[in-house]
Design an enzyme around this catalytic site. Structure first.
Site, PDB file in Angstrom:
ATOM      1  N   LEU A 204       0.836  -1.209   0.000  1.00 58.21           N
ATOM      2  CA  LEU A 204       0.000   0.000   0.000  1.00 58.21           C
ATOM      3  C   LEU A 204       0.869   1.256   0.000  1.00 58.21           C
TER       4      LEU A 204
ATOM      5  N   ASP B 136       5.523  -6.097   2.509  1.00 60.92           N
ATOM      6  CA  ASP B 136       6.536  -5.819   1.480  1.00 60.92           C
ATOM      7  C   ASP B 136       7.007  -7.133   0.845  1.00 60.92           C
TER       8      ASP B 136
ATOM      9  N   THR C 157       7.609  -5.377 -18.452  1.00 61.81           N
ATOM     10  CA  THR C 157       7.197  -4.296 -19.352  1.00 61.81           C
ATOM     11  C   THR C 157       7.981  -4.317 -20.663  1.00 61.81           C
ATOM     12  N   ASP C 158       7.394  -3.701 -21.690  1.00 62.15           N
ATOM     13  CA  ASP C 158       8.116  -3.563 -22.967  1.00 62.15           C
ATOM     14  C   ASP C 158       9.257  -2.548 -22.866  1.00 62.15           C
ATOM     15  N   GLU C 159       9.243  -1.711 -21.805  1.00 63.05           N
ATOM     16  CA  GLU C 159      10.260  -0.653 -21.706  1.00 63.05           C
ATOM     17  C   GLU C 159      11.672  -1.217 -21.542  1.00 63.05           C
TER      18      GLU C 159
ATOM     19  N   TYR D 216      13.452   3.453 -14.085  1.00 62.76           N
ATOM     20  CA  TYR D 216      12.361   2.466 -13.967  1.00 62.76           C
ATOM     21  C   TYR D 216      12.643   1.243 -14.841  1.00 62.76           C
TER      22      TYR D 216
ATOM     23  N   LYS E 228      13.366  -2.710 -13.851  1.00 64.95           N
ATOM     24  CA  LYS E 228      12.539  -3.840 -14.304  1.00 64.95           C
ATOM     25  C   LYS E 228      13.408  -4.847 -15.075  1.00 64.95           C
TER      26      LYS E 228
ATOM     27  N   ASN F 271       1.853  -0.502 -22.880  1.00 66.49           N
ATOM     28  CA  ASN F 271       1.103   0.423 -22.004  1.00 66.49           C
ATOM     29  C   ASN F 271      -0.337  -0.020 -21.797  1.00 66.49           C
ATOM     30  N   ASN F 272      -0.739  -0.121 -20.535  1.00 61.96           N
ATOM     31  CA  ASN F 272      -2.125  -0.464 -20.186  1.00 61.96           C
ATOM     32  C   ASN F 272      -2.938   0.791 -19.932  1.00 61.96           C
TER      33      ASN F 272
ATOM     34  N   TYR G 158       4.202  16.260 -23.166  1.00 60.72           N
ATOM     35  CA  TYR G 158       5.666  16.374 -23.081  1.00 60.72           C
ATOM     36  C   TYR G 158       6.246  16.527 -24.504  1.00 60.72           C
TER      37      TYR G 158
ATOM     38  N   ARG H 271       3.187   5.074 -28.185  1.00 61.15           N
ATOM     39  CA  ARG H 271       3.005   3.980 -27.235  1.00 61.15           C
ATOM     40  C   ARG H 271       1.997   3.008 -27.853  1.00 61.15           C
TER      41      ARG H 271
ATOM     42  N   ASP I 181       9.958  18.371 -22.134  1.00 61.45           N
ATOM     43  CA  ASP I 181       9.974  16.925 -22.350  1.00 61.45           C
ATOM     44  C   ASP I 181      10.532  16.175 -21.135  1.00 61.45           C
TER      45      ASP I 181
ATOM     46  N   GLY J 205      15.430  11.814 -21.349  1.00 64.14           N
ATOM     47  CA  GLY J 205      15.657  10.445 -21.851  1.00 64.14           C
ATOM     48  C   GLY J 205      14.393   9.783 -22.394  1.00 64.14           C
TER      49      GLY J 205
HETATM   50  P1  NAD Z   1       0.935   0.433  -9.829  1.00 61.61           P
HETATM   51  O1  NAD Z   1       2.007   1.420  -9.502  1.00 61.61           O
HETATM   52  O2  NAD Z   1      -0.436   0.921 -10.146  1.00 61.61           O
HETATM   53  O3  NAD Z   1       0.780  -0.616  -8.627  1.00 61.61           O
HETATM   54  C1  NAD Z   1       1.877  -1.175  -7.960  1.00 61.61           C
HETATM   55  C2  NAD Z   1       1.361  -1.864  -6.709  1.00 61.61           C
HETATM   56  O4  NAD Z   1       2.474  -2.495  -6.065  1.00 61.61           O
HETATM   57  C3  NAD Z   1       0.745  -0.894  -5.682  1.00 61.61           C
HETATM   58  O5  NAD Z   1      -0.450  -1.429  -5.175  1.00 61.61           O
HETATM   59  C4  NAD Z   1       1.807  -0.799  -4.592  1.00 61.61           C
HETATM   60  O6  NAD Z   1       1.276  -0.536  -3.306  1.00 61.61           O
HETATM   61  C5  NAD Z   1       2.442  -2.190  -4.659  1.00 61.61           C
HETATM   62  N1  NAD Z   1       3.827  -2.220  -4.168  1.00 61.61           N
HETATM   63  C6  NAD Z   1       4.829  -1.351  -4.463  1.00 61.61           C
HETATM   64  N2  NAD Z   1       5.956  -1.722  -3.806  1.00 61.61           N
HETATM   65  C7  NAD Z   1       5.664  -2.853  -3.113  1.00 61.61           C
HETATM   66  C8  NAD Z   1       6.413  -3.707  -2.276  1.00 61.61           C
HETATM   67  N3  NAD Z   1       7.702  -3.461  -2.010  1.00 61.61           N
HETATM   68  N4  NAD Z   1       5.804  -4.792  -1.748  1.00 61.61           N
HETATM   69  C9  NAD Z   1       4.487  -5.035  -1.990  1.00 61.61           C
HETATM   70  N5  NAD Z   1       3.722  -4.247  -2.777  1.00 61.61           N
HETATM   71  C10 NAD Z   1       4.306  -3.163  -3.336  1.00 61.61           C
HETATM   72  O7  NAD Z   1       1.525  -0.430 -11.020  1.00 61.61           O
HETATM   73  P2  NAD Z   1       0.760  -1.076 -12.275  1.00 61.61           P
HETATM   74  O8  NAD Z   1       0.659  -0.064 -13.337  1.00 61.61           O
HETATM   75  O9  NAD Z   1      -0.434  -1.791 -11.791  1.00 61.61           O
HETATM   76  O10 NAD Z   1       1.868  -2.130 -12.728  1.00 61.61           O
HETATM   77  C11 NAD Z   1       1.904  -3.437 -12.165  1.00 61.61           C
HETATM   78  C12 NAD Z   1       3.075  -4.194 -12.765  1.00 61.61           C
HETATM   79  O11 NAD Z   1       2.925  -4.272 -14.176  1.00 61.61           O
HETATM   80  C13 NAD Z   1       4.434  -3.544 -12.507  1.00 61.61           C
HETATM   81  O12 NAD Z   1       5.360  -4.557 -12.260  1.00 61.61           O
HETATM   82  C14 NAD Z   1       4.735  -2.820 -13.815  1.00 61.61           C
HETATM   83  O13 NAD Z   1       6.132  -2.742 -14.015  1.00 61.61           O
HETATM   84  C15 NAD Z   1       4.083  -3.750 -14.812  1.00 61.61           C
HETATM   85  N6  NAD Z   1       3.611  -3.140 -16.072  1.00 61.61           N
HETATM   86  C16 NAD Z   1       2.815  -2.019 -16.034  1.00 61.61           C
HETATM   87  C17 NAD Z   1       2.319  -1.500 -17.240  1.00 61.61           C
HETATM   88  C18 NAD Z   1       1.415  -0.285 -17.262  1.00 61.61           C
HETATM   89  O14 NAD Z   1       1.114   0.218 -18.347  1.00 61.61           O
HETATM   90  N7  NAD Z   1       0.935   0.207 -16.119  1.00 61.61           N
HETATM   91  C19 NAD Z   1       2.646  -2.116 -18.451  1.00 61.61           C
HETATM   92  C20 NAD Z   1       3.479  -3.250 -18.430  1.00 61.61           C
HETATM   93  C21 NAD Z   1       3.928  -3.761 -17.233  1.00 61.61           C
HETATM   94  O1  DAU Z   2       5.202   0.585 -21.762  1.00 60.51           O
HETATM   95  C1  DAU Z   2       4.765   0.082 -20.537  1.00 60.51           C
HETATM   96  C2  DAU Z   2       4.920   1.127 -19.469  1.00 60.51           C
HETATM   97  O2  DAU Z   2       3.887   2.076 -19.671  1.00 60.51           O
HETATM   98  C3  DAU Z   2       4.857   0.562 -18.047  1.00 60.51           C
HETATM   99  O3  DAU Z   2       5.934  -0.293 -17.856  1.00 60.51           O
HETATM  100  C4  DAU Z   2       4.884   1.699 -17.017  1.00 60.51           C
HETATM  101  O4  DAU Z   2       4.722   1.173 -15.722  1.00 60.51           O
HETATM  102  C5  DAU Z   2       3.751   2.646 -17.325  1.00 60.51           C
HETATM  103  O5  DAU Z   2       3.789   3.745 -16.436  1.00 60.51           O
HETATM  104  C6  DAU Z   2       3.836   3.150 -18.771  1.00 60.51           C
HETATM  105  O6  DAU Z   2       4.991   4.001 -18.943  1.00 60.51           O
HETATM  106  P1  DAU Z   2       4.937   5.336 -19.839  1.00 60.51           P
HETATM  107  O7  DAU Z   2       6.030   6.227 -19.409  1.00 60.51           O
HETATM  108  O8  DAU Z   2       4.826   5.014 -21.280  1.00 60.51           O
HETATM  109  O9  DAU Z   2       3.470   5.887 -19.352  1.00 60.51           O
HETATM  110  P2  DAU Z   2       2.965   7.348 -18.985  1.00 60.51           P
HETATM  111  O10 DAU Z   2       1.480   7.266 -18.847  1.00 60.51           O
HETATM  112  O11 DAU Z   2       3.740   7.953 -17.868  1.00 60.51           O
HETATM  113  O12 DAU Z   2       3.292   8.181 -20.297  1.00 60.51           O
HETATM  114  C7  DAU Z   2       2.758   7.796 -21.570  1.00 60.51           C
HETATM  115  C8  DAU Z   2       3.326   8.763 -22.599  1.00 60.51           C
HETATM  116  O13 DAU Z   2       2.745  10.055 -22.367  1.00 60.51           O
HETATM  117  C9  DAU Z   2       4.828   8.962 -22.490  1.00 60.51           C
HETATM  118  O14 DAU Z   2       5.348   9.152 -23.798  1.00 60.51           O
HETATM  119  C10 DAU Z   2       4.977  10.259 -21.684  1.00 60.51           C
HETATM  120  C11 DAU Z   2       3.751  11.050 -22.107  1.00 60.51           C
HETATM  121  N1  DAU Z   2       3.181  11.967 -21.084  1.00 60.51           N
HETATM  122  C12 DAU Z   2       2.954  11.481 -19.835  1.00 60.51           C
HETATM  123  C13 DAU Z   2       2.423  12.277 -18.842  1.00 60.51           C
HETATM  124  C14 DAU Z   2       2.181  11.747 -17.455  1.00 60.51           C
HETATM  125  C15 DAU Z   2       2.871  13.268 -21.408  1.00 60.51           C
HETATM  126  O15 DAU Z   2       3.044  13.709 -22.560  1.00 60.51           O
HETATM  127  N2  DAU Z   2       2.318  14.060 -20.433  1.00 60.51           N
HETATM  128  C16 DAU Z   2       2.126  13.643 -19.161  1.00 60.51           C
HETATM  129  O16 DAU Z   2       1.671  14.454 -18.309  1.00 60.51           O
END
Ligand code: NAD
Ligand code: DAU
Length: 355
Positions: free
Chosen positions: A34, A58, A133-135, A159, A163, A188-189, A216, A223, A289, A292
């Protein structure tokens, strides 16, 4: 009984809800620290389900994880827990190394000790699924082919580097100790319960609250968007049918520039909740921006489609409309996340970004 880590976050929360929606499953333990990103409100509808067990803690706490594995006789783990926001990793990488690298290492060690003592049947069917992640693959030029599972790792942000490190640990625990692991690398989800530090929920909530929509740089970064429920169904499929030691790329074949995504959200809002004057697109503001900033991500999802028969259900058009509608009708959830420390993050992140 499976153990989900990070199940109070965006994807983990959706996974828990979808998993328990199946009456045939026996149960699920959710271990979540949390952090600011974990939100018990997301799981309100299952909190009294006798099959659901929530533990605040944790993944790096070896004795806690060991106790949970024994107590609940865990048969599989889905590891979502991570620090997940690229911009936060730029301002403060320490937590990312701590949870994503050291935390995953401790989790693997606790799981290995438990798995090694299992009798042969449960030992063979046990799975550790690591959600990545794809990153980790870095950035693509406009004409490069999409990332496949054999692309080299070239992470560019704290980040993605953290990962990538966790993916390597998971791989090594399989090759060295035989731990039955699976790794998924997803694009990206977007969808319900997404914390509004990320582009899509930030833009929806800023738009309806009359705030700037920060883009940015030039907004031409690409994405590849996947509706979160499709990611969850892919993880369930990999858990059931994936081959031990393999990695699977997951994506929705939905490459969009950031500007296209923001304009689409504005068009949907213009049609379902019009402003008295003008368009929501008038709120678009170009800001400095991200350092990186990766230019393009794209996932080649043909392996999981071919080998495991998985396909996404939503197109970007259907998924993004559902998402906007969800944010408009779930004001209790959104008010909860907009209060507290959220504003502090927004001030810190955007105060010096205006061009
Ligand atoms: P999020 O940041 O919304 O959620 C992360 C959760 O992990 C939170 O509930 C947080 O409390 C918990 N957490 C953090 N540190 C912890 C610890 N040390 N022990 C236990 N719990 C902990 O993340 P998300 O967007 O739901 O992503 C989930 C996973 O999917 C991550 O591993 C992320 O790298 C991966 N992922 C995310 C995306 C995306 O677009 N969001 C895409 C591909 C992969
Ligand atoms: O590709 C998967 C990844 O997607 C996951 O592993 C990460 O956990 C998740 O956060 C996401 O990363 P991004 O950096 O791609 O997501 P974000 O929503 O932060 O940004 C999406 C794109 O939008 C990116 O090119 C940055 C841009 N952006 C983001 C924000 C927050 C803006 O232009 N303005 C903004 O305010």
């Amino acid at each position: 009984m499976i153990l989900v880590t990070g199940g109070a976050g965006f994807i983990g929360g959706n996974f828990v809800l979808d998993y328990l929606a199946n009456p045939k499953v026996s149960g699920l333990v959710n271990l979540d620290k949390l952090t600011y990103a974990g939100n018990p409100e997301t799981l309100k509808s299952v909190e009294h389900d006798p099959r659901y067990h929530f533990i605040q803690g944790d993944i790096g706490n070896i004795s806690l994880v060991s106790d949970l594995l024994e107590k609940f006789a865990i048969t599989a783990i889905v590891n979502f827990a991570a620090e997940s926001h690229v911009d936060r990793s730029i301002l403060g990488p320490g937590e990312f190394i701590q949870t994503n690298v050291v935390g995953t290492f401790h989790l693997l060690e606790a799981v290995r000790a438990y798995w090694e003592k299992l009798p042969s049947g449960p030992k063979e069917s046990f799975r550790f699924l690591h959600v990545s992640t794809d990153e980790v693959y870095g950035t693509l030029a406009p004409t490069d082919p999409a990332f496949s599972e054999t692309n080299p790792y070239e992470p560019n942000s704290p980040y993605s580097a953290s990962k990538a490190a966790s993916d390597h640990l998971v791989r090594a625990w399989h090759h060295t100790y035989g731990l039955p692991v699976l790794t998924t690398n997803c694009s990206n989800n977007y969808g319900p319960y997404h914390f509004p530090e990320k582009l899509i929920p930030l833009v929806i909530l800023n738009a309806i609250n009359g705030k700037n929509l920060p883009i940015y740089g030039d907004g031409q970064q690409i994405r590849d968007w996947l509706y979160v429920k499709d990611h969850c169904s892919a993880i369930r499929r990999v858990l059931e049918k994936g081959q031990v030691g393999q990695t699977y790329n997951i994506g929705g074949w939905n490459e969009k520039t950031n500007l296209e995504v923001v304009r689409t959200i504005c068009q949907i809002l213009d049609s379902i909740q019009p402003k008295p004057h003008g368009s929501y697109a008038d709120q678009i503001t170009y800001v400095k921006d991200r350092p990186g900033h990766d230019r393009r991500y794209a996932i080649d999802a043909s392996k999981i489609e071919r080998e495991l028969g998985w396909k996404p259900q939503e197109t970007f058009d259907t998924g993004i409309r559902k998402t906007v509608e969800w944010y408009l009708s779930n004001t209790q959830w959104t008010q909860g996340v907009l209060s507290g420390n959220y504003q502090h993050w927004i001030d810190q992140q955007y105060a010096n970004k205006t061009k």
